[in-house]
Design an enzyme around this catalytic site. Structure first.
Site, PDB file in Angstrom:
ATOM      1  N   ARG A 225       0.860  -1.183   0.000  1.00  0.00           N
ATOM      2  CA  ARG A 225       0.000   0.000   0.000  1.00  0.00           C
ATOM      3  C   ARG A 225       0.898   1.236   0.000  1.00  0.00           C
ATOM      4  NH1 ARG A 225      -3.566  -2.592  -1.713  1.00  0.00           N
ATOM      5  NH2 ARG A 225      -5.495  -3.206  -0.731  1.00  0.00           N
ATOM      6  N   HIS A 273      -1.252   0.787  -9.772  1.00  0.00           N
ATOM      7  CA  HIS A 273      -1.918  -0.227  -8.935  1.00  0.00           C
ATOM      8  C   HIS A 273      -2.365  -1.387  -9.839  1.00  0.00           C
ATOM      9  CE1 HIS A 273      -4.229  -0.878  -4.939  1.00  0.00           C
ATOM     10  NE2 HIS A 273      -4.065  -2.050  -5.550  1.00  0.00           N
TER      11      HIS A 273
END
Ligand code: NDP
Ligand code: OXD
Length: 310
Positions: A225, A273
């Site tokens: 993350r 991502h």
């Protein structure tokens, strides 16, 4: 019919609904805004749900995350404490992660970053040979994904270690467990791969103090993350020459703003991502089978331990 409400954030709910209808026609899976009898809904199937979602479905007992990382659910203040949360255990993600990390480990091990720089200067120069066994990869997090990635990287003959909370015994992967062994793990790591979940303990773990422990010329590849990484600390270490490069797939604010200087940094590679995406067919199979097991009173795997945060 078991009523389920679907929340897919910015993605279209339609492909998910079609796949549920195909595999589990007895489940009534509806986009959350189309549900007319919200009191009938016990199961939520979600990706980054808003507080409104939880306010609307007061009888929810269980939430299925359409991905591996459950941080967006656990940090949502509207999620009642009694709700059980399941994460996707594979959903096609592990194989994609193996490909992603293999690609970038080879990129640095085979000096592709240096050859790209040389090409820009029309420079013909062979970099010194380095045996694969002398290139040390370290995987932060040895869960469903890190475990598979670490074992897969063995195929390239590189020296692989992993760091986790509890001790592991994975073939070909040296294990360092717990905060007391983090420094030793970092000191032996040329390519640091982050596949940790985001929790209060791992927030900001990739900071100056930790990345400084890596040997000079190390690289970091973060697919965990964005909040794991302290970006100014990374930039500092790259600009000082302590670190050689970084591959970043995840960011605190996504999409990464156009004005963000990371886009232009010559030692940073950015992916949106996209290191791994949940695949419809296996994710739906996993969620549908878990619902069946719950309805039968069984205890299926994939349950999130809220006290650990993953
Ligand atoms: P898991 O929950 O299966 O595994 C987490 C691992 O991290 C475990 O090995 C755990 O240790 C370790 N860990 C957790 N906290 C600590 C800590 N404080 N110290 C040391 N080790 C710790 O997660 P997954 O492998 O399924 O996924 C990892 C993360 O990858 C997700 O949470 C998500 O953030 C990210 N992800 C990113 C994607 C992308 O597209 N970029 C796609 C999918 C996931 P132990 O085994 O001892 O419990
Ligand atoms: C996930 C992700 O957690 O896509 O699955 O980040």
């Amino acid at each position: 019919m078991t009523a389920c409400a679907l929340f897919t954030a910015n993605d279209s709910p339609a492909p998910w609904q079609e796949e549920f209808n195909r595999q589990f026609p007895h489940l009534k899976v509806q986009d959350w805004q189309q549900v007319s009898h919200s009191e009938e809904v016990k199961f939520g199937i979600v990706w980054k749900p808003t507080t409104d979602f939880f306010k609307r479905f007061a009888n929810l007992t269980t939430v299925f995350n359409l991905g591996a990382g459950v941080d967006a659910i656990l940090t949502n203040p509207a999620v009642p404490k009694h709700i059980t949360i399941y994460r996707i255990e594979d959903g096609g993600i592990a194989a994609q992660m193996q490909q992603y990390f293999s690609y970038f480990i080879l990129h640095y091990f085979r000096n592709m970053d240096l050859y790209q720089q040389q090409q820009a200067q029309q420079q013909w120069q062979v970099q010194p040979f380095k045996a694969a066994a002398n290139f040390r990869v370290g995987v932060l997090g040895l869960g469903q994904l890190g475990d598979q990635v670490a074992q897969h990287l063995n195929n390239f003959g590189v020296d692989v270690a992993g760091w986790s909370r509890s001790e592991k015994h994975l073939p070909g992967v040296s294990n360092y467990a717990g905060p007391q062994n983090l420094d030793a793990f970092l000191k032996r790591t040329d390519a640091l791969c982050c596949l940790l979940p985001l929790t209060p303990d791992t927030h900001g773990i990739l900071k100056h103090q930790t990345m400084r422990q890596l040997p000079k010329g190390a690289v970091v590849i973060n697919a965990g993350r964005g909040e794991h990484l302290v970006v100014p600390d990374l930039l500092n270490l790259l600009d000082q020459g302590h670190m050689r490069g970084a591959v970043l797939d995840v960011f605190e604010d996504e999409p990464l703003a156009k004005k963000n200087s990371l886009w232009q940094h010559p030692k940073v590679i950015i992916t949106p991502h996209s290191s791994a995406q949940s695949e419809y067919e296996p994710c739906v199979a996993s969620i549908g089978n878990t619902i069946t097991a719950i309805n039968l009173g069984q205890s299926p795997s994939g349950l999130v331990d809220r006290s650990k945060g993953y």
